[in-house]
Design a protein around this motif. Structure first.
Motif, PDB file in Angstrom:
ATOM      1  N   LEU A 149      -1.395  -0.763  -0.702  1.00 52.86           N
ATOM      2  CA  LEU A 149      -1.311  -2.037  -1.398  1.00 52.86           C
ATOM      3  C   LEU A 149      -1.758  -1.804  -2.846  1.00 52.86           C
ATOM      4  N   ARG A 150      -0.923  -2.200  -3.777  1.00 54.21           N
ATOM      5  CA  ARG A 150      -1.229  -1.959  -5.179  1.00 54.21           C
ATOM      6  C   ARG A 150      -0.957  -3.225  -6.006  1.00 54.21           C
ATOM      7  N   ASN A 151      -1.681  -3.314  -7.121  1.00 50.53           N
ATOM      8  CA  ASN A 151      -1.426  -4.375  -8.087  1.00 50.53           C
ATOM      9  C   ASN A 151      -0.260  -3.974  -8.982  1.00 50.53           C
ATOM     10  N   PRO A 152       0.421  -4.944  -9.540  1.00 54.87           N
ATOM     11  CA  PRO A 152       1.483  -4.637 -10.510  1.00 54.87           C
ATOM     12  C   PRO A 152       0.946  -3.799 -11.658  1.00 54.87           C
ATOM     13  N   GLY A 153       1.737  -2.807 -12.056  1.00 56.69           N
ATOM     14  CA  GLY A 153       1.327  -1.927 -13.144  1.00 56.69           C
ATOM     15  C   GLY A 153       0.607  -0.679 -12.687  1.00 56.69           C
ATOM     16  N   ALA A 154       0.154  -0.661 -11.460  1.00 50.67           N
ATOM     17  CA  ALA A 154      -0.567   0.496 -10.920  1.00 50.67           C
ATOM     18  C   ALA A 154       0.427   1.575 -10.484  1.00 50.67           C
ATOM     19  N   SER A 155      -0.109   2.670  -9.983  1.00 47.59           N
ATOM     20  CA  SER A 155       0.727   3.729  -9.431  1.00 47.59           C
ATOM     21  C   SER A 155       0.330   3.975  -7.983  1.00 47.59           C
ATOM     22  N   VAL A 156       1.227   4.641  -7.254  1.00 44.41           N
ATOM     23  CA  VAL A 156       0.971   4.970  -5.849  1.00 44.41           C
ATOM     24  C   VAL A 156       1.481   6.370  -5.576  1.00 44.41           C
ATOM     25  N   LYS A 157       0.791   7.071  -4.693  1.00 41.61           N
ATOM     26  CA  LYS A 157       1.199   8.418  -4.301  1.00 41.61           C
ATOM     27  C   LYS A 157       1.270   8.484  -2.783  1.00 41.61           C
ATOM     28  N   VAL A 158       2.429   8.866  -2.281  1.00 38.05           N
ATOM     29  CA  VAL A 158       2.676   8.957  -0.848  1.00 38.05           C
ATOM     30  C   VAL A 158       2.907  10.412  -0.472  1.00 38.05           C
ATOM     31  N   SER A 159       2.337  10.824   0.643  1.00 35.32           N
ATOM     32  CA  SER A 159       2.499  12.210   1.077  1.00 35.32           C
ATOM     33  C   SER A 159       3.405  12.314   2.298  1.00 35.32           C
ATOM     34  N   CYS A 160       3.925  13.511   2.495  1.00 41.46           N
ATOM     35  CA  CYS A 160       4.868  13.788   3.587  1.00 41.46           C
ATOM     36  C   CYS A 160       4.606  15.227   4.043  1.00 41.46           C
ATOM     37  N   LYS A 161       3.966  15.369   5.189  1.00 42.86           N
ATOM     38  CA  LYS A 161       3.595  16.700   5.668  1.00 42.86           C
ATOM     39  C   LYS A 161       4.596  17.184   6.706  1.00 42.86           C
ATOM     40  N   GLY A 197       3.952   2.366 -12.833  1.00 42.42           N
ATOM     41  CA  GLY A 197       4.473   1.108 -13.365  1.00 42.42           C
ATOM     42  C   GLY A 197       4.991   0.187 -12.287  1.00 42.42           C
ATOM     43  N   LEU A 198       4.235   0.084 -11.191  1.00 46.17           N
ATOM     44  CA  LEU A 198       4.727  -0.675 -10.036  1.00 46.17           C
ATOM     45  C   LEU A 198       4.957  -2.141 -10.364  1.00 46.17           C
ATOM     46  N   ARG A 199       5.991  -2.689  -9.772  1.00 47.01           N
ATOM     47  CA  ARG A 199       6.306  -4.108  -9.883  1.00 47.01           C
ATOM     48  C   ARG A 199       6.660  -4.627  -8.501  1.00 47.01           C
ATOM     49  N   SER A 200       6.807  -5.918  -8.375  1.00 47.35           N
ATOM     50  CA  SER A 200       7.030  -6.508  -7.054  1.00 47.35           C
ATOM     51  C   SER A 200       8.290  -5.962  -6.389  1.00 47.35           C
ATOM     52  N   GLY A 201       9.282  -5.630  -7.178  1.00 49.53           N
ATOM     53  CA  GLY A 201      10.522  -5.084  -6.635  1.00 49.53           C
ATOM     54  C   GLY A 201      10.383  -3.704  -6.028  1.00 49.53           C
ATOM     55  N   ASP A 202       9.232  -3.075  -6.217  1.00 51.20           N
ATOM     56  CA  ASP A 202       8.991  -1.766  -5.604  1.00 51.20           C
ATOM     57  C   ASP A 202       8.423  -1.901  -4.191  1.00 51.20           C
TER      58      ASP A 202
END
Length: 125
Positions: free
Chosen positions: A9-21, A83-88
């Motif tokens: 869960l992130r606020n708009p404008g933040a970044s997120v990192k997802v991993s895949c092992k 640069g997260l936005r709601s559409g992400d």
């Protein structure tokens, strides 16, 4: 098998990192693709990385905001979206193929040999 990290869960404008092992196959012999599906929308290809050589290809819609990396010591691929936005807000999937795939091939779910279970990313204030 591809195992992804948990929901974010992130606020708009933040970044997120997802991993895949990856496990059960030779990590460096397969491209890792990142695909997302927003509510009520079709799967959207974000790009791919070649874990062996580090080469990347980004979809035009994301190339200014996304970074793919791969750690061959842990057989783990990552996607970072800024640069997260709601559409992400979407389910983000990693998927593996032995070939890079053409534009048309990317649209076919059957073209991907392995899929992660998906990571929910929610962007909300």
């Amino acid at each position: 098998q591809l195992m992804q990290s948990g929901a974010e869960l992130r606020n708009p404008g933040a970044s997120v990192k997802v991993s895949c092992k990856a496990s059960g196959y030779t990590f460096t012999s397969y491209y890792i693709h990142w695909v997302r599906q927003a509510p009520g929308r079709e799967l959207e290809w974000m790009g791919r990385i070649d874990p062996e050589h580090g080469g990347t290809k980004y979809a035009r819609n994301f190339q200014d905001r996304v970074t793919f990396t791969a750690d061959t010591s842990t057989n783990t691929a990552y996607v970072e979206l800024g640069g997260l936005r709601s559409g992400d807000t979407a389910l983000y999937y990693c998927a593996a193929t032995p070939d890079p795939l053409t534009i048309d091939q990317r649209k076919s779910v059957a073209r991907y040999d392995y899929w992660g279970h998906g990571t929910q990313v929610t962007v909300s204030s």
